[in-house]
Design a protein around this motif. Structure first.
Motif, PDB file in Angstrom:
ATOM      1  N   GLU A 308     -49.067  -1.586  16.664  1.00  0.00           N
ATOM      2  CA  GLU A 308     -47.699  -1.072  16.568  1.00  0.00           C
ATOM      3  C   GLU A 308     -47.416  -0.546  15.167  1.00  0.00           C
ATOM      4  O   GLU A 308     -46.785   0.510  14.999  1.00  0.00           O
ATOM      5  CB  GLU A 308     -46.714  -2.183  16.924  1.00  0.00           C
ATOM      6  N   GLU A 309     -47.870  -1.269  14.151  1.00  0.00           N
ATOM      7  CA  GLU A 309     -47.676  -0.809  12.771  1.00  0.00           C
ATOM      8  C   GLU A 309     -48.456   0.466  12.502  1.00  0.00           C
ATOM      9  O   GLU A 309     -47.963   1.410  11.876  1.00  0.00           O
ATOM     10  CB  GLU A 309     -48.114  -1.899  11.783  1.00  0.00           C
ATOM     11  N   ARG A 311     -49.353   2.801  14.478  1.00  0.00           N
ATOM     12  CA  ARG A 311     -48.866   3.974  15.204  1.00  0.00           C
ATOM     13  C   ARG A 311     -47.487   4.439  14.753  1.00  0.00           C
ATOM     14  O   ARG A 311     -46.974   5.430  15.267  1.00  0.00           O
ATOM     15  CB  ARG A 311     -48.848   3.664  16.706  1.00  0.00           C
ATOM     16  N   ASN A 312     -46.902   3.730  13.806  1.00  0.00           N
ATOM     17  CA  ASN A 312     -45.595   4.126  13.288  1.00  0.00           C
ATOM     18  C   ASN A 312     -45.806   5.091  12.119  1.00  0.00           C
ATOM     19  O   ASN A 312     -46.193   4.674  11.024  1.00  0.00           O
ATOM     20  CB  ASN A 312     -44.815   2.900  12.823  1.00  0.00           C
ATOM     21  N   SER A 314     -43.936   6.473  10.075  1.00  0.00           N
ATOM     22  CA  SER A 314     -43.052   6.343   8.916  1.00  0.00           C
ATOM     23  C   SER A 314     -43.482   5.247   7.958  1.00  0.00           C
ATOM     24  O   SER A 314     -42.867   5.070   6.911  1.00  0.00           O
ATOM     25  CB  SER A 314     -41.619   6.065   9.389  1.00  0.00           C
ATOM     26  N   ARG A 315     -44.548   4.504   8.303  1.00  0.00           N
ATOM     27  CA  ARG A 315     -44.939   3.356   7.491  1.00  0.00           C
ATOM     28  C   ARG A 315     -46.332   3.550   6.904  1.00  0.00           C
ATOM     29  O   ARG A 315     -47.257   3.961   7.603  1.00  0.00           O
ATOM     30  CB  ARG A 315     -44.906   2.062   8.317  1.00  0.00           C
ATOM     31  N   THR A 434     -46.381  -1.998   4.954  1.00  0.00           N
ATOM     32  CA  THR A 434     -47.003  -3.107   5.672  1.00  0.00           C
ATOM     33  C   THR A 434     -48.371  -3.388   5.085  1.00  0.00           C
ATOM     34  O   THR A 434     -49.132  -2.456   4.803  1.00  0.00           O
ATOM     35  CB  THR A 434     -47.169  -2.793   7.174  1.00  0.00           C
TER      36      THR A 434
END
Length: 578
Positions: A308-309, A311-312, A314-315, A434
């Motif tokens: 999930e991280e 594929r984001n 913006s992070r 992250t």
């Protein structure tokens, strides 16, 4: 009027026996020579350097039978620092010249100027630090994103402060902040002479604990949990312990600041900690992802939380995969249980096709899972080159490896990327949203007694990089040991509970600070340990032996009596880090 010294006992700055020799002081040098002066001498036909450590020793030969000193090169450590260096040499079984060198200026210093103390008392100050100072020092547990400057201002109020930090960048940044407040400061070793003359705040990395200072009101060690405060090379001395001894000798407070204090820091010291609400606010969101029941990715190397991280878009995500050590991380292909030792719970490696071996306690067993009795295992520790492809595929965007050959900092530029590297990436990149620790089990279950402490240090460093939860910071640690006490505590952002777990385990096993350990390695290890007194216990075989004692002083005295082999290298690591 003090009598002019005639003889100087000089410790040589040279390889060979760690010995001092006596020299006659010529009349033209007597006015400028002091204890700690750096001098040039003749020794067996060679012209070498050394330090004056004593004048007119009682067992010296008559002065007219001694060679003269050639010249005084410059100023060196003063007598109290020399005594501290000699204590350190015995404490960590090292050569005295190594510690004298650490206490000396990097360039020749002919003279020391005048003091430049200010009368400033900057604010705001830390009430918790002020309370510790009133109790002659202690431990300040401070969240990783909190500012240390109020604590430093509390120390400045008492007089000159010596501040020890883990890294060069940390020292440079802190020095600039202190100077902007108008407080006089010196960065050692570069401004060694300025520190020796006297300023309000002296700042430096590990060797700063040996700085020559005319006055000292307190000592402050920031991030005392950081491994960089301990020398990796032998002697494996630790700046925190030298700072503690210096504070004891000067009868001044020692303030140890840490987000995750070590058992050594907590031992017999007062502690101040923030409220529960403030501590949680000072950490990022911590997600401990259970890989044992997650089918999100082939091979079970990426949890749904990590995907999930990734594929984001913006992070910015940093993925840490430590490759230090030789043990592989193995998991049963049937039930995904890690291959751990039934005796000490450390991870086990596979030295050959039909057995598992524990590097920590030496236990062995057939290739069998303790949980389901399966006999097929998967290696869960692929290298970064393979991982970066898997991460890029899972993220749907580019992923890059950050290592020693890449640019110093990937934080510049507008692109948001997935970056992969060892723990060193946390010191090379200055911003991330992250941090993912892909193999936290290989840290927390490592076959070394500092495994829990080093895991907490890793999490603290990652937490500082991503920032507070309120600012979007997130820390993800993947594990197959979801019930491990330290990981369970940190999932609740409870560093106090985590450090207490580590402290209690050390006490139960008589490990430092409740005992002392030295690892002896080399061709002469067996010969060396045979010469040690009965005050220590010896274990191990071959070229690697372990020596244990009730406390560091007993261990240091015993190691000093050991007979080192005339030929062959011998490494003595006291309370080693890794």
């Amino acid at each position: 009027m003090t009598a002019r010294p005639n003889i100087a006992r000089v410790l040589c700055d040279r390889s060979g026996p760690d010995r001092a020799f006596d020299y006659r002081i010529p009349d033209d040098l007597s006015a400028e020579i002091t204890i700690g002066s750096i001098v040039r001498i003749d020794l067996h036909g060679r012209k070498i350097g050394g330090w004056v450590k004593e004048f007119d020793p009682s067992d010296a030969l008559p002065a007219d039978e001694l060679l003269p000193l050639r010249r005084v090169s410059g100023v060196g450590p003063d007598e109290p620092v020399i005594e501290l260096a000699e204590w350190s040499a015995q404490r960590w079984a090292g050569r005295r010249s190594q510690f004298f060198r650490a206490a000396s200026p990097p360039r020749v210093v002919r003279s020391i100027g005048t003091a430049t103390y200010s009368t400033l008392a900057p604010e705001p100050r830390s009430p918790a630090t002020t309370r510790l100072l009133a109790r002659n020092g202690g431990v300040l547990r401070l969240p990783p994103t909190s500012d240390v400057l109020p604590s430093l201002w509390s120390c400045v109020e008492r007089g000159p402060v010596l501040v020890v930090v883990p890294g060069v960048d940390d020292a440079t940044i802190l020095k600039s902040r202190v100077a902007r407040a108008g407080v006089t400061t010196a960065l050692v070793p570069h401004e060694w002479a300025r520190a020796a003359a006297g300023v309000d705040v002296v700042i430096g990395t590990r060797t700063a604990v040996f700085a020559r200072l005319p006055k000292l009101g307190s000592i402050m060690v920031i991030d005392e949990h950081d491994e960089r405060l301990q020398s990796e090379a032998s002697p494996t001395w630790h700046a925190r312990e030298v700072a503690a001894e210096r504070a004891r000798r000067n009868d001044i407070p020692l303030i140890l600041v840490s987000a995750t204090p070590t058992p050594e820091a907590l031992h017999e010291r007062a502690i101040e900690a923030p409220s529960r609400e403030r501590e949680i606010a000072g950490w990022p969101e911590i997600v401990v992802a259970d890989l044992s029941n997650d089918d999100s990715a082939p091979g079970g190397r990426l949890s749904s939380a990590v995907i999930e991280e990734l594929r984001n878009p913006s992070r910015r995500v940093l993925c840490v995969v430590n490759r230090k050590g030789t043990s592989k991380l193995l998991a049963c292909r049937s039930c995904r249980e890690l291959a751990t030792c039934e005796r000490c719970e450390s991870v086990m490696s596979q030295p050959d096709d039909d057995r598992l071996s524990c590097a920590k306690c030496g236990s062995e067993r057939p290739m069998t899972c303790l949980n389901c009795h399966g006999m097929a295992f998967s290696n869960l520790r692929p290298g970064t080159a393979r991982l970066v492809k898997e991460l890029a595929a899972a993220a749907g965007r580019p992923a890059r490896v950050v290592d020693a050959d890449t640019e110093p900092d990937w934080s510049s530029g507008p692109a948001v990327e997935v970056l992969v590297g060892t723990e060193a990436i946390l010191h090379r990149v200055t911003h991330a949203d992250t941090v993912v620790v892909l193999d936290i089990d290989s840290e927390v279950l490592a076959p070394r007694f500092r495994a829990g402490e080093q895991t907490l240090s890793l999490l603290a460093r990652a937490a500082r990089l991503v920032g507070r939860k309120a600012d979007g910071g997130r820390l993800v640690a993947q594990t197959r040991q979801i019930d491990h006490p330290i990981l369970a505590a940190m999932s609740q952002v409870a560093p106090g509970d985590a450090t207490e777990i580590e402290r209690a385990q050390r006490e139960q096993l008589a490990l430092p600070p409740y005992g002392a350990i030295a690892v002896i390695e080399g061709a002469g290890a067996a010969e060396f340990v045979q010469s040690l007194p009965d005050s220590v216990r010896v274990g191990g075989t071959g070229d690697r032996r372990q020596v244990r004692a009730s406390d560091p002083e007993v261990l240091g005295r015993a190691l000093a009596l050991g007979r080192r082999p005339a030929k062959g290298r011998l490494r003595v690591a006291v309370n080693p880090g890794r």
